[in-house]
Design an enzyme around this catalytic site. Sequence first.
Site, PDB file in Angstrom:
ATOM      1  N   PRO A  54     -46.389 -11.136 -23.290  1.00 34.24           N
ATOM      2  CA  PRO A  54     -46.025 -12.432 -22.694  1.00 34.24           C
ATOM      3  C   PRO A  54     -46.841 -13.603 -23.199  1.00 34.24           C
ATOM      4  CG  PRO A  54     -47.285 -11.107 -21.141  1.00 34.24           C
ATOM      5  CD  PRO A  54     -46.982 -10.222 -22.297  1.00 34.24           C
TER       6      PRO A  54
ATOM      7  N   GLU B  98     -28.903  -3.050 -41.658  1.00 29.41           N
ATOM      8  CA  GLU B  98     -30.105  -3.584 -41.042  1.00 29.41           C
ATOM      9  C   GLU B  98     -31.366  -3.000 -41.665  1.00 29.41           C
ATOM     10  OE1 GLU B  98     -29.995  -3.243 -36.795  1.00 29.41           O
ATOM     11  OE2 GLU B  98     -27.931  -3.947 -36.648  1.00 29.41           O
TER      12      GLU B  98
ATOM     13  N   ALA C 224     -34.312   2.197 -29.465  1.00 28.63           N
ATOM     14  CA  ALA C 224     -34.428   0.804 -29.024  1.00 28.63           C
ATOM     15  C   ALA C 224     -33.496  -0.092 -29.824  1.00 28.63           C
ATOM     16  CB  ALA C 224     -35.868   0.319 -29.170  1.00 28.63           C
TER      17      ALA C 224
END
Length: 275
Positions: free
Chosen positions: A202, A231, A164
């Site tokens: 959401p 990262e 991802a």
Amino acid sequence: MVQGAGPAQTAARAEYLRAVLGPGGPPDGAEGLALAALVLRGVGHLPVELAIRRLPGLRVEAASRVRAAAAAGRGLREGAGEVEAGAVEPSHAGFFAVDVHRLRHRRFDGSLSAELVREVFVAGDAVTVLPYDPVRDRVLLIEQFRMGPFGRGDPLPWQLEAIAGRIDPGETPEAAARREAMEEAGLVLGRLEKVAEYYPTPGAVTEYLYSYVALCDLPDGVAGLFGAADEGEDIKGHLISFDRLVEVMASGEIGNAPLLLTVLWLQRERARLRG
């Protein structure tokens, strides 16, 4: 420009925009307009130095907003229409960001809601991709430390996941999937099969995911240790059979929605892909 803003306020906003974006200003096109609007939210809330630090995330957010504007229209969803939104207040700008929204919206009975004050966790659009070898009938999962489980108090905050990552400005979801597969697993992907695109949370998070299964050659020894050092990524690959994947899912060890959704999709489509 804010409606009714005086010359001094307009000049101050223009100066803020130049200070954050540089003399060249925002890029041309829809993403540039979206970026300028997002930067200007920081006027009176974020010092220029902090806004500059947040700029890479704002570029990702601007591209996400352009994709959102092109989303599917009405079908079963009715919606109630009108939303009266006030100025958005950035309240935190770090690795991620939090914005405060004040709004009212039309209710299904036709009335207007009371003013709502809601914090929104800002995360740009992202992709997930599960590499699948239809000949050997195996997949490659990755495992990495995740802050969500850690913050919840999970004693083992490492997650089994699909590959991802965020979609960069100017990048398509498909291109992002291929880039992330190389960065996180050293894999060159074949054909991409879209699983779904969706908001995983959401109620409070802007993140929108594009999930894929990728046909891929997965020989013995392909799993390794990867991740972008700048990262802070530390990623371990797991090469497992499809049957073992289903066992791991059934045991409850897969605890994140994108991978669960993708495994269920692969169960449904596996015969077609192998054919």
